[in-house]
Design a protein around this motif. Structure first.
Motif, PDB file in Angstrom:
ATOM      1  N   ILE A  55      -9.853 -35.422 -11.715  1.00 47.07           N
ATOM      2  CA  ILE A  55     -10.434 -36.436 -10.468  1.00 47.07           C
ATOM      3  C   ILE A  55     -10.018 -35.909  -9.246  1.00 47.07           C
ATOM      4  CG2 ILE A  55     -10.505 -38.832  -9.520  1.00 47.07           C
ATOM      5  CD1 ILE A  55     -10.090 -39.601 -12.631  1.00 47.07           C
ATOM      6  N   GLU A  56      -8.892 -35.421  -9.024  1.00 43.63           N
ATOM      7  CA  GLU A  56      -8.240 -34.892  -7.801  1.00 43.63           C
ATOM      8  C   GLU A  56      -9.151 -33.661  -7.433  1.00 43.63           C
ATOM      9  OE1 GLU A  56      -4.070 -34.160  -7.725  1.00 43.63           O
ATOM     10  OE2 GLU A  56      -3.751 -36.225  -8.527  1.00 43.63           O
ATOM     11  N   ILE A  57      -9.354 -32.836  -8.357  1.00 37.25           N
ATOM     12  CA  ILE A  57     -10.155 -31.593  -8.009  1.00 37.25           C
ATOM     13  C   ILE A  57     -11.426 -31.966  -7.564  1.00 37.25           C
ATOM     14  CG2 ILE A  57     -11.249 -29.505  -9.294  1.00 37.25           C
ATOM     15  CD1 ILE A  57      -8.768 -29.565 -11.229  1.00 37.25           C
ATOM     16  N   ASP A  58     -12.195 -33.144  -8.496  1.00 36.44           N
ATOM     17  CA  ASP A  58     -13.584 -33.614  -7.860  1.00 36.44           C
ATOM     18  C   ASP A  58     -13.456 -34.006  -6.320  1.00 36.44           C
ATOM     19  OD1 ASP A  58     -16.221 -34.163  -8.529  1.00 36.44           O
ATOM     20  OD2 ASP A  58     -15.515 -36.183  -8.515  1.00 36.44           O
ATOM     21  N   ASP A  59     -12.295 -34.688  -6.123  1.00 39.39           N
ATOM     22  CA  ASP A  59     -12.184 -35.335  -4.785  1.00 39.39           C
ATOM     23  C   ASP A  59     -12.080 -34.153  -3.714  1.00 39.39           C
ATOM     24  OD1 ASP A  59     -12.322 -37.933  -5.437  1.00 39.39           O
ATOM     25  OD2 ASP A  59     -10.186 -38.145  -5.417  1.00 39.39           O
ATOM     26  N   VAL A  60     -11.469 -33.075  -4.086  1.00 36.85           N
ATOM     27  CA  VAL A  60     -11.377 -31.892  -3.125  1.00 36.85           C
ATOM     28  C   VAL A  60     -12.486 -31.161  -2.916  1.00 36.85           C
ATOM     29  CG1 VAL A  60     -10.124 -29.743  -2.843  1.00 36.85           C
ATOM     30  CG2 VAL A  60      -8.783 -31.747  -3.534  1.00 36.85           C
ATOM     31  N   ALA A  64     -14.693 -30.436   0.451  1.00 34.75           N
ATOM     32  CA  ALA A  64     -14.933 -29.119   0.730  1.00 34.75           C
ATOM     33  C   ALA A  64     -16.519 -29.210   1.249  1.00 34.75           C
ATOM     34  CB  ALA A  64     -14.727 -28.204  -0.268  1.00 34.75           C
ATOM     35  N   PHE A  65     -17.377 -29.787   0.242  1.00 32.68           N
ATOM     36  CA  PHE A  65     -18.579 -29.819   0.531  1.00 32.68           C
ATOM     37  C   PHE A  65     -19.069 -30.502   1.760  1.00 32.68           C
ATOM     38  CE2 PHE A  65     -22.660 -32.088   0.142  1.00 32.68           C
ATOM     39  CZ  PHE A  65     -23.786 -30.968   0.004  1.00 32.68           C
ATOM     40  N   ILE A  75     -21.312 -26.879  -5.492  1.00 29.79           N
ATOM     41  CA  ILE A  75     -20.910 -28.369  -5.794  1.00 29.79           C
ATOM     42  C   ILE A  75     -21.525 -28.527  -7.143  1.00 29.79           C
ATOM     43  CG2 ILE A  75     -22.336 -29.617  -4.423  1.00 29.79           C
ATOM     44  CD1 ILE A  75     -18.749 -30.517  -4.381  1.00 29.79           C
ATOM     45  N   THR A  76     -22.824 -28.651  -7.160  1.00 27.31           N
ATOM     46  CA  THR A  76     -23.597 -28.901  -8.367  1.00 27.31           C
ATOM     47  C   THR A  76     -23.046 -28.176  -9.660  1.00 27.31           C
ATOM     48  OG1 THR A  76     -25.665 -29.346  -6.967  1.00 27.31           O
ATOM     49  CG2 THR A  76     -25.790 -28.993  -9.420  1.00 27.31           C
ATOM     50  N   LEU A  78     -20.142 -26.824  -9.969  1.00 28.34           N
ATOM     51  CA  LEU A  78     -18.690 -27.448 -10.265  1.00 28.34           C
ATOM     52  C   LEU A  78     -18.614 -28.596 -10.903  1.00 28.34           C
ATOM     53  CD1 LEU A  78     -15.691 -26.358 -10.149  1.00 28.34           C
ATOM     54  CD2 LEU A  78     -15.833 -27.115  -7.859  1.00 28.34           C
ATOM     55  N   SER A  79     -19.432 -29.606 -10.490  1.00 31.72           N
ATOM     56  CA  SER A  79     -19.580 -30.931 -10.752  1.00 31.72           C
ATOM     57  C   SER A  79     -19.943 -30.897 -12.386  1.00 31.72           C
ATOM     58  CB  SER A  79     -20.534 -31.783  -9.930  1.00 31.72           C
ATOM     59  OG  SER A  79     -19.883 -31.920  -8.666  1.00 31.72           O
ATOM     60  N   LEU A  80     -20.742 -30.137 -12.729  1.00 31.80           N
ATOM     61  CA  LEU A  80     -21.310 -30.078 -14.067  1.00 31.80           C
ATOM     62  C   LEU A  80     -20.012 -29.739 -14.972  1.00 31.80           C
ATOM     63  CD1 LEU A  80     -23.629 -30.210 -16.294  1.00 31.80           C
ATOM     64  CD2 LEU A  80     -23.966 -27.761 -15.799  1.00 31.80           C
ATOM     65  N   HIS A  81     -19.398 -28.748 -14.784  1.00 25.28           N
ATOM     66  CA  HIS A  81     -18.033 -28.339 -15.167  1.00 25.28           C
ATOM     67  C   HIS A  81     -17.178 -29.301 -15.243  1.00 25.28           C
ATOM     68  CE1 HIS A  81     -19.572 -24.470 -16.141  1.00 25.28           C
ATOM     69  NE2 HIS A  81     -19.958 -24.117 -14.897  1.00 25.28           N
ATOM     70  N   LEU A  82     -16.814 -30.024 -14.130  1.00 21.68           N
ATOM     71  CA  LEU A  82     -15.764 -31.070 -14.279  1.00 21.68           C
ATOM     72  C   LEU A  82     -16.296 -32.284 -15.040  1.00 21.68           C
ATOM     73  CD1 LEU A  82     -14.608 -30.766 -10.475  1.00 21.68           C
ATOM     74  CD2 LEU A  82     -13.435 -30.405 -12.196  1.00 21.68           C
TER      75      LEU A  82
END
Length: 94
Positions: A55-60, A64-65, A75-76, A78-82
């Motif tokens: 969740i912290e990584i997602d917030d960062v 960044a976006f 971002i798309t 990375l979001s899929l992988h997260l």
């Protein structure tokens, strides 16, 4: 590797405290640590901590976006992988 380098650069620019800078490696380390635990309760606790790091990584990445350090494509992806990692960890916690 360009994405990884750019992401690392973004993290340094976006993050304001040292604990956030450790989110990514700590996520992996907590999964490894939790996997070695014999107690189900203890193992799940490490997985919950790992999920919090995601969740912290997602917030960062969102920050960044917003600051134009990452493109919409990045971002798309990375979001899929997260989301996949989050779902996997949630499955381990059940």
């Amino acid at each position: 590797m360009l994405f990884v380098d750019r992401f690392a650069s973004c993290r340094r620019k976006v993050q304001s405290n040292n604990s956030n800078q450790k989110s990514s490696p700590l996520c992996k380390l907590n999964i490894a640590e939790g996997s070695s635990r014999k107690s189900t309760i203890e193992r799940k606790r490490y997985y919950e901590i790992s999920r919090g790091s995601l969740i912290e990584i997602d917030d960062v990445t969102e920050a960044a976006f917003d600051l134009s350090y990452l493109s919409k494509e990045q971002i798309t992806s990375l979001s899929l992988h997260l989301n996949q990692c989050f779902a996997s960890l949630s499955g381990l916690i059940k």
